[in-house]
Design a protein around this motif. Structure first.
Motif, PDB file in Angstrom:
ATOM      1  N   VAL A 129       0.847  -1.184   0.000  1.00 16.98           N
ATOM      2  CA  VAL A 129       0.000   0.000   0.000  1.00 16.98           C
ATOM      3  C   VAL A 129       0.886   1.238   0.000  1.00 16.98           C
ATOM      4  CG1 VAL A 129      -1.859   1.231   1.174  1.00 16.98           C
ATOM      5  CG2 VAL A 129      -1.734  -1.274   1.327  1.00 16.98           C
ATOM      6  N   THR A 130       0.593   2.146  -0.915  1.00 13.19           N
ATOM      7  CA  THR A 130       1.226   3.467  -0.901  1.00 13.19           C
ATOM      8  C   THR A 130       0.153   4.466  -0.489  1.00 13.19           C
ATOM      9  OG1 THR A 130       2.734   2.832  -2.681  1.00 13.19           O
ATOM     10  CG2 THR A 130       2.485   5.189  -2.235  1.00 13.19           C
ATOM     11  N   TYR A 131       0.274   5.001   0.710  1.00  9.66           N
ATOM     12  CA  TYR A 131      -0.780   5.843   1.300  1.00  9.66           C
ATOM     13  C   TYR A 131      -0.295   7.284   1.360  1.00  9.66           C
ATOM     14  CZ  TYR A 131      -4.364   7.415   4.612  1.00  9.66           C
ATOM     15  OH  TYR A 131      -5.395   8.080   5.221  1.00  9.66           O
ATOM     16  N   THR A 132      -1.104   8.182   0.827  1.00 11.09           N
ATOM     17  CA  THR A 132      -0.776   9.604   0.804  1.00 11.09           C
ATOM     18  C   THR A 132      -1.710  10.362   1.730  1.00 11.09           C
ATOM     19  OG1 THR A 132      -0.086   9.400  -1.508  1.00 11.09           O
ATOM     20  CG2 THR A 132      -0.446  11.626  -0.664  1.00 11.09           C
ATOM     21  N   ASN A 133      -1.142  11.076   2.678  1.00 18.06           N
ATOM     22  CA  ASN A 133      -1.914  11.829   3.664  1.00 18.06           C
ATOM     23  C   ASN A 133      -2.053  13.280   3.199  1.00 18.06           C
ATOM     24  OD1 ASN A 133      -3.140  12.879   5.930  1.00 18.06           O
ATOM     25  ND2 ASN A 133      -1.253  12.953   7.152  1.00 18.06           N
ATOM     26  N   ASN A 134      -3.161  13.566   2.514  1.00 19.98           N
ATOM     27  CA  ASN A 134      -3.410  14.929   2.031  1.00 19.98           C
ATOM     28  C   ASN A 134      -4.087  15.805   3.069  1.00 19.98           C
ATOM     29  OD1 ASN A 134      -2.376  14.552  -0.640  1.00 19.98           O
ATOM     30  ND2 ASN A 134      -4.215  13.355  -1.114  1.00 19.98           N
ATOM     31  N   SER A 135      -4.412  15.219   4.217  1.00 22.10           N
ATOM     32  CA  SER A 135      -5.075  15.998   5.263  1.00 22.10           C
ATOM     33  C   SER A 135      -4.077  16.973   5.893  1.00 22.10           C
ATOM     34  CB  SER A 135      -5.628  15.060   6.334  1.00 22.10           C
ATOM     35  OG  SER A 135      -4.622  14.689   7.258  1.00 22.10           O
ATOM     36  N   PRO A 136      -4.560  17.958   6.633  1.00 20.44           N
ATOM     37  CA  PRO A 136      -3.641  18.863   7.325  1.00 20.44           C
ATOM     38  C   PRO A 136      -3.097  18.270   8.621  1.00 20.44           C
ATOM     39  CG  PRO A 136      -5.904  19.554   7.696  1.00 20.44           C
ATOM     40  CD  PRO A 136      -5.971  18.405   6.734  1.00 20.44           C
ATOM     41  N   ASP A 137      -3.532  17.040   8.959  1.00 23.18           N
ATOM     42  CA  ASP A 137      -3.193  16.453  10.253  1.00 23.18           C
ATOM     43  C   ASP A 137      -2.025  15.474  10.147  1.00 23.18           C
ATOM     44  OD1 ASP A 137      -5.553  17.752  11.096  1.00 23.18           O
ATOM     45  OD2 ASP A 137      -6.755  15.985  10.573  1.00 23.18           O
ATOM     46  N   GLU A 138      -1.213  15.421  11.188  1.00 19.04           N
ATOM     47  CA  GLU A 138      -0.260  14.326  11.315  1.00 19.04           C
ATOM     48  C   GLU A 138      -1.011  13.070  11.752  1.00 19.04           C
ATOM     49  OE1 GLU A 138       2.843  15.291  14.032  1.00 19.04           O
ATOM     50  OE2 GLU A 138       4.071  16.249  12.488  1.00 19.04           O
ATOM     51  N   LEU A 139      -0.594  11.925  11.214  1.00 18.49           N
ATOM     52  CA  LEU A 139      -1.259  10.666  11.546  1.00 18.49           C
ATOM     53  C   LEU A 139      -0.272   9.738  12.240  1.00 18.49           C
ATOM     54  CD1 LEU A 139      -3.276  10.061   8.242  1.00 18.49           C
ATOM     55  CD2 LEU A 139      -4.048  11.174  10.347  1.00 18.49           C
ATOM     56  N   PRO A 140      -0.417   9.537  13.554  1.00 22.03           N
ATOM     57  CA  PRO A 140       0.501   8.645  14.265  1.00 22.03           C
ATOM     58  C   PRO A 140       0.180   7.165  14.058  1.00 22.03           C
ATOM     59  CG  PRO A 140      -1.078   9.588  15.789  1.00 22.03           C
ATOM     60  CD  PRO A 140      -1.333  10.249  14.461  1.00 22.03           C
TER      61      PRO A 140
ATOM     62  N   ARG B 155     -10.925  -4.817  11.709  1.00 17.98           N
ATOM     63  CA  ARG B 155     -10.057  -3.647  11.527  1.00 17.98           C
ATOM     64  C   ARG B 155      -8.642  -3.981  11.997  1.00 17.98           C
ATOM     65  NH1 ARG B 155     -14.210  -1.021  15.340  1.00 17.98           N
ATOM     66  NH2 ARG B 155     -13.678  -3.068  16.142  1.00 17.98           N
ATOM     67  N   MET B 156      -7.687  -3.312  11.384  1.00 18.68           N
ATOM     68  CA  MET B 156      -6.308  -3.462  11.804  1.00 18.68           C
ATOM     69  C   MET B 156      -5.676  -2.075  11.944  1.00 18.68           C
ATOM     70  SD  MET B 156      -3.102  -5.615  10.196  1.00 18.68           S
ATOM     71  CE  MET B 156      -2.968  -4.714   8.669  1.00 18.68           C
ATOM     72  N   GLN B 157      -4.997  -1.869  13.060  1.00 16.99           N
ATOM     73  CA  GLN B 157      -4.289  -0.608  13.295  1.00 16.99           C
ATOM     74  C   GLN B 157      -2.787  -0.837  13.127  1.00 16.99           C
ATOM     75  OE1 GLN B 157      -3.847   0.950  17.347  1.00 16.99           O
ATOM     76  NE2 GLN B 157      -4.731   2.900  16.618  1.00 16.99           N
ATOM     77  N   ILE B 158      -2.153   0.051  12.372  1.00 16.16           N
ATOM     78  CA  ILE B 158      -0.697   0.062  12.269  1.00 16.16           C
ATOM     79  C   ILE B 158      -0.200   1.320  12.981  1.00 16.16           C
ATOM     80  CG2 ILE B 158       1.289   0.152  10.720  1.00 16.16           C
ATOM     81  CD1 ILE B 158      -0.351  -1.232   8.601  1.00 16.16           C
ATOM     82  N   ARG B 159       0.605   1.100  14.028  1.00 18.12           N
ATOM     83  CA  ARG B 159       1.136   2.221  14.810  1.00 18.12           C
ATOM     84  C   ARG B 159       2.520   2.579  14.255  1.00 18.12           C
ATOM     85  NH1 ARG B 159      -0.844  -0.991  20.207  1.00 18.12           N
ATOM     86  NH2 ARG B 159      -3.069  -0.476  19.969  1.00 18.12           N
ATOM     87  N   LEU B 160       2.635   3.801  13.761  1.00 17.80           N
ATOM     88  CA  LEU B 160       3.834   4.208  13.037  1.00 17.80           C
ATOM     89  C   LEU B 160       4.964   4.595  13.980  1.00 17.80           C
ATOM     90  CD1 LEU B 160       2.101   6.376  10.291  1.00 17.80           C
ATOM     91  CD2 LEU B 160       2.685   3.943  10.199  1.00 17.80           C
ATOM     92  N   PRO B 161       6.208   4.341  13.572  1.00 15.60           N
ATOM     93  CA  PRO B 161       7.349   4.734  14.422  1.00 15.60           C
ATOM     94  C   PRO B 161       7.451   6.239  14.581  1.00 15.60           C
ATOM     95  CG  PRO B 161       8.087   3.927  12.278  1.00 15.60           C
ATOM     96  CD  PRO B 161       6.636   3.611  12.369  1.00 15.60           C
ATOM     97  N   GLU B 162       6.967   6.978  13.591  1.00 19.50           N
ATOM     98  CA  GLU B 162       6.852   8.429  13.705  1.00 19.50           C
ATOM     99  C   GLU B 162       5.661   8.860  12.873  1.00 19.50           C
ATOM    100  OE1 GLU B 162       9.871  10.324  10.540  1.00 19.50           O
ATOM    101  OE2 GLU B 162      10.868   9.154  12.106  1.00 19.50           O
ATOM    102  N   PRO B 163       4.973   9.933  13.273  1.00 21.19           N
ATOM    103  CA  PRO B 163       3.737  10.312  12.591  1.00 21.19           C
ATOM    104  C   PRO B 163       3.962  10.598  11.104  1.00 21.19           C
ATOM    105  CG  PRO B 163       3.945  11.480  14.668  1.00 21.19           C
ATOM    106  CD  PRO B 163       5.264  10.806  14.427  1.00 21.19           C
ATOM    107  N   LEU B 164       2.948  10.251  10.311  1.00 21.34           N
ATOM    108  CA  LEU B 164       2.948  10.580   8.891  1.00 21.34           C
ATOM    109  C   LEU B 164       2.501  12.032   8.750  1.00 21.34           C
ATOM    110  CD1 LEU B 164       3.136   9.725   5.891  1.00 21.34           C
ATOM    111  CD2 LEU B 164       0.732   8.982   6.064  1.00 21.34           C
ATOM    112  N   ARG B 165       3.368  12.837   8.172  1.00 18.30           N
ATOM    113  CA  ARG B 165       3.075  14.272   8.108  1.00 18.30           C
ATOM    114  C   ARG B 165       1.878  14.538   7.204  1.00 18.30           C
ATOM    115  NH1 ARG B 165       4.506  16.629   3.370  1.00 18.30           N
ATOM    116  NH2 ARG B 165       5.987  15.520   2.024  1.00 18.30           N
ATOM    117  N   GLY B 166       1.164  15.637   7.483  1.00 22.02           N
ATOM    118  CA  GLY B 166       0.045  16.053   6.668  1.00 22.02           C
ATOM    119  C   GLY B 166       0.507  16.813   5.435  1.00 22.02           C
ATOM    120  N   GLY B 167      -0.469  17.189   4.601  1.00 22.48           N
ATOM    121  CA  GLY B 167      -0.147  17.996   3.431  1.00 22.48           C
ATOM    122  C   GLY B 167       0.602  17.251   2.358  1.00 22.48           C
ATOM    123  N   GLY B 168       0.462  15.917   2.265  1.00 24.11           N
ATOM    124  CA  GLY B 168       1.100  15.159   1.199  1.00 24.11           C
ATOM    125  C   GLY B 168       2.111  14.132   1.628  1.00 24.11           C
ATOM    126  N   GLY B 169       2.229  13.856   2.920  1.00 21.67           N
ATOM    127  CA  GLY B 169       3.155  12.826   3.382  1.00 21.67           C
ATOM    128  C   GLY B 169       2.787  11.457   2.840  1.00 21.67           C
TER     129      GLY B 169
END
Length: 863
Positions: free
Chosen positions: A80-91, A152-166
């Motif tokens: 999966v290639t996931y793009t975070n276009n939201s303004p929020d960081e996603l941990p 559902r499955m949760q993946i907890r990231l080692p560092e948050p995925l930045r918003g605005g295109g991360g």
């Protein structure tokens, strides 16, 4: 001048013709000025369009899977290639593991009724078996921190995925066993030439993160469908070489999986408006028509999509034809089905149906966006995915058109317009059912079109046990889902289009909604705002009545007055709104001199209260006034819809008793002794429901044996089977056998009597002759019958002939209305040969084909 005429009219009246029911209408609730809970934002405008800063996240997938036909399982991996276009960081990230619904400990299984049902498991699996989850960075994979919770499955990231295109990439290795019955959304079926696999919800999919609730993590319970992100999906399926594989999107490597003959036939199909066979019935039966290898890898690609699904079988016959899209673009319509379905009146027409509905929808609303549209015949009765649908292999004729048309309509809702099905089923099922009707009215000059009588459907759709459209589908009672998600919202749009906005304004606004929200995630409020702004109408009153509440509609004619008692000088007609829903009023008026007119009054007439007077320029005495002459509105009480100058209800003449009415009925049908002498009886009747033939066969072996069978011959299906033998009752409906409680069994035994009037003298029955009602222009005695269970029914008998004309039954599952006519003599007994049985959701307008009395039925015939 107008005011003086009204003053004169007030002095002259024909008088109230029947007792009035107090109105429940409150115009302040209907036309409350505050409707929207929030103002427009930079993400979603007040005009119903995506705002200047609207965003949605993106999910791209690369999937490799292997189909094991010996173990009936899949194994593979998805990146999966996931793009975070939201303004929020996603941990953390949330994904959906839908295969877990087939586990014995799933929440979906926990909420299902013990008697089973459409969403119940027939057999359990282990669900999604996750072998590994790794995050990919700089070409390296590292183990991820992950947790599975039901579906559902949760993946907890080692560092948050930045918003605005991360962007983040991760890989999941998984496998699962393919359920034979996948809650009517996927599964496998064994036919003569092999297994048919219909594969969906087959890889871990990203949950949606949006600006409304953040992560959307409602579990998959079966009844609520899906909410998914858009992206490109590239996938491969490795399977035995004798299988045909079809899937969402474009087949990338036809030269590696098809024979030269099949490639040539596909090229021919792409240029043909007529159906071309790609793999013939002869090739399927002989096991030829495939490359001589042990296995093949089929490679598909589907762009700008929210999902993909596929199907595979060595039993598939395969045909195809060209789809002509707006702007000169082309696509391919194709069908795969087994020999059991290959009939000229069944799946032999499938590709014709696919091509037609895609072309119609594309021209009317928005162009089809996928290169291929595939219809698959198998175990799944009807389910939709981008560019591919699964429909029942036993469907044929009008039934096949209906399910094909419906499932492909979903390519607009929710495949193009990506609403949240898990919360708002009506925004895909209802909108789709609406466009299905528009399509069916024009397909092949209306070959399968059937106009519904919405007045007959009203008490089924709008009763005290029905639920508001604005209800989470998993909360809706199963028996109400068809109404709340499909029928009600579709009817709402029909009425909005025809009577509120008109076709031109509605169609422009609806197309605007589709165009604005294509490949985005609208909410109900976005839809409401868009329709109002593009349609040019404040519709808060409409959304309240149809969507947010379970309000009812009851429009009636209250009074008629003539100017100076002279009909030629005009009339004032008083109408009223007795329930909470407000709608425009369509009124047909006929005068004695032959003049007729139909007028439509806007909804604003109800802004000042539940009654409205309007002037009508009559030139002679009014013969009749009818509200909603086309039966387009779901009016729950039609007894006050017609005015003829005669009372619709009269008192019973002195000296006439309930026993007199029943005895007159016995005499009219041939005599009570004749009825009691019946030892066995068989009645066969036919009906047509939306293009499908229905055959009902009833057999009685008196006193206590009875069977009833409803068949759908075009589908080769026994829809209903009921058998009563003494205290033993067996019942099945569409292959299911729901549990029956004691009251239900007692009701069935009572229903089994072909002459219910013979029961009226038994202990526990109470008869009350209430009034004389006008039914279809004739006076009828109304006999209220209370049975030993305490349930009431109303029997209506023509005051002239004595024959039963109508029966209204209040049963535990709801109300049924049956009208009787065309009585004919069989063996000295009169039987009705026209029986219109309105069961709410289904109206069986039946013509009796044969009646056999005392023909020698035996216990062996009751089966």
């Amino acid at each position: 001048m107008r005011n003086s005429v009204i003053a004169l009219l007030l002095a002259f009246t024909v008088g109230d013709l029947w007792a009035q029911t107090p109105s429940r209408f409150d115009q302040h609730k209907v036309f409350d000025p505050l409707f929207y809970p929030d103002n427009g934002t930079v993400y979603r405008s007040a005009g119903g369009a995506p705002g200047e800063k609207y965003w949605s996240n993106r999910a791209d997938y690369a999937i490799h899977t292997v189909l094991d036909t010996t173990q009936h399982s899949l194994s593979g991996d998805v990146t999966v290639t996931y793009t975070n276009n939201s303004p929020d960081e996603l941990p953390f990230l949330w994904l959906q593991l839908d295969q877990n619904i087939y586990r014995e400990d799933s929440r979906g299984e926990g909420v299902n009724p013990v008697t089973g049902g459409r969403w119940s498991n027939r057999k359990f699996t282990e669900g999604d078996v996750i072998r590994s989850v790794t995050v990919i960075r700089d070409g390296k994979e590292m183990k991820a921190d992950w947790l599975v919770s039901d579906t559902r499955m949760q993946i907890r990231l080692p560092e948050p995925l930045r918003g605005g295109g991360g962007i983040i990439r991760f890989r999941i290795d998984y496998s699962f066993s393919i359920p034979e019955y996948g809650t009517d959304r996927m599964g496998r079926q064994l036919v003569h030439d092999g297994w048919i696999y219909e594969i969906a919800q087959w890889y871990p999919r990203m949950a949606v993160y949006d600006d409304v609730t953040g992560w959307n993590v409602l579990p998959y319970l079966g009844q609520g469908e899906f909410y998914l992100e858009y992206g490109n999906i590239d996938y491969t399926i490795t399977a035995p070489s004798d299988l045909v594989v079809v899937g969402s999107g474009e087949l990338v490597n036809p030269q590696e999986v098809l024979t030269p003959a099949q490639i040539s036939r596909l090229d021919k199909a792409r240029a043909s408006d007529n159906t071309v066979f790609i793999r013939t019935a002869q090739e399927t039966a002989s096991g030829t028509g495939h490359l001589p290898k042990a296995s093949l890898t089929w490679h598909f690609r589907c762009n700008q999509t929210r999902d993909v699904a596929w199907a595979a079988s060595r039993a598939f016959i395969w045909d195809a034809a060209r789809i002509n899209l707006p702007g000169g673009k082309k696509a391919l319509a194709q069908s795969v089905y087994s020999s059991e379905s290959a009939d000229a009146k069944a799946w032999g027409r499938s590709t014709e149906f696919v091509k037609a509905c895609i072309e119609l929808y594309s021209g009317e609303w928005f162009p089809f966006t996928y290169p291929v549209a595939t219809n698959v015949a198998g175990i799944v009765a009807g389910m939709e995915y981008p560019g591919i649908v699964f429909c029942g292999g036993d469907q044929r004729g009008g039934g096949l058109w209906d399910v094909t048309n419906h499932e492909f309509g979903h390519n607009w809702f929710p495949m193009i317009v990506g609403s949240n099905e898990r919360k708002y089923a009506w925004m895909d099922e209802g909108f789709n059912t609406f466009i299905n009707g528009v399509d069916t009215r024009v397909f092949n000059h209306g070959e399968f079109n059937h106009k519904d009588d919405e007045q007959k459907m009203a008490n089924f759709m709008f009763n005290d046990k029905s639920e508001a459209i604005f209800t989470i589908p998993d909360v809706v009672q199963g028996v109400n889902l068809g109404v709340a998600a499909y029928q009600k919202p579709a009817l709402a749009l029909d009425v909005l289009r025809k009577y509120v906005l008109g076709e031109k304004r509605f169609d422009y606004a609806f197309r605007t909604y589709i165009r604005r929200w294509a490949f985005k995630h609208p909410t109900p409020w976005d839809f409401f705002r868009c329709m109002e702004n593009a349609g040019g109408e404040d519709l808060g009153w409409f959304w309240r009545g149809w969507i947010l509440n379970n309000w009812k509609l009851d429009q009636g004619i209250k009074d008629v007055k003539y100017v100076q008692s002279d009909p030629s000088k005009g009339a004032i007609i008083t109408i009223e709104n007795l329930e909470q829903m407000a709608m425009p009023v369509v009124i047909a008026i006929q005068e004695e001199n032959g003049k007729s007119d139909t007028i439509t009054l806007p909804v604003e007439i109800w802004q000042h209260g539940p009654t409205k007077d309007f002037a009508y320029p009559s030139t002679s005495k009014i013969k009749s006034i009818v509200i909603d002459p086309s039966h387009d509105f779901p009016d729950v009480n039609t007894t006050n819809n017609t005015w003829t100058g005669q009372a619709l209800e009269k008192p019973v003449p002195p000296g006439v008793s309930a026993a007199d009415v029943v005895n007159k009925y016995f005499a009219a049908v041939g005599g009570k002794d004749k009825l009691m002498a019946v030892k066995d009886l068989q009645i066969v009747a036919n009906a047509n429901v939306q293009g499908q033939k229905v055959i009902e066969t009833r057999k009685n072996l008196l006193p206590d044996a009875y069977s009833m069978e409803i068949e759908l011959p075009d589908m080769n299906m026994h829809a209903v089977h009921l058998m009563v033998k003494g205290d033993s009752i067996t019942f099945s409906q569409m292959g299911q056998s729901p549990a029956l409680d004691d009251d239900a069994k007692k009701e069935i035994r009572e229903e089994a009597n072909p002459f219910p009037e013979l029961n009226f003298s038994h202990d526990g029955y109470k008869l009350e002759l209430t009034s004389i009602k006008n039914i279809n222009g004739k006076d009828n005695y109304e006999l209220k019958v209370t049975n030993p269970l305490g349930r009431t029914s109303f029997y209506y008998y023509d005051t002239g002939t004595g024959l039963r004309s109508r029966l209204v039954k209040n049963l535990s599952q709801g109300q049924t209305i049956t009208d009787y006519g065309d009585y004919r003599d069989v063996g000295g007994i009169k039987f009705p040969y026209h029986v219109d049985d309105n069961q709410g959701e289904i109206d069986l307008d039946m013509t009796v084909q044969s009646v056999k009395v005392n023909a020698g039925l035996t216990a062996a015939d009751i089966k």
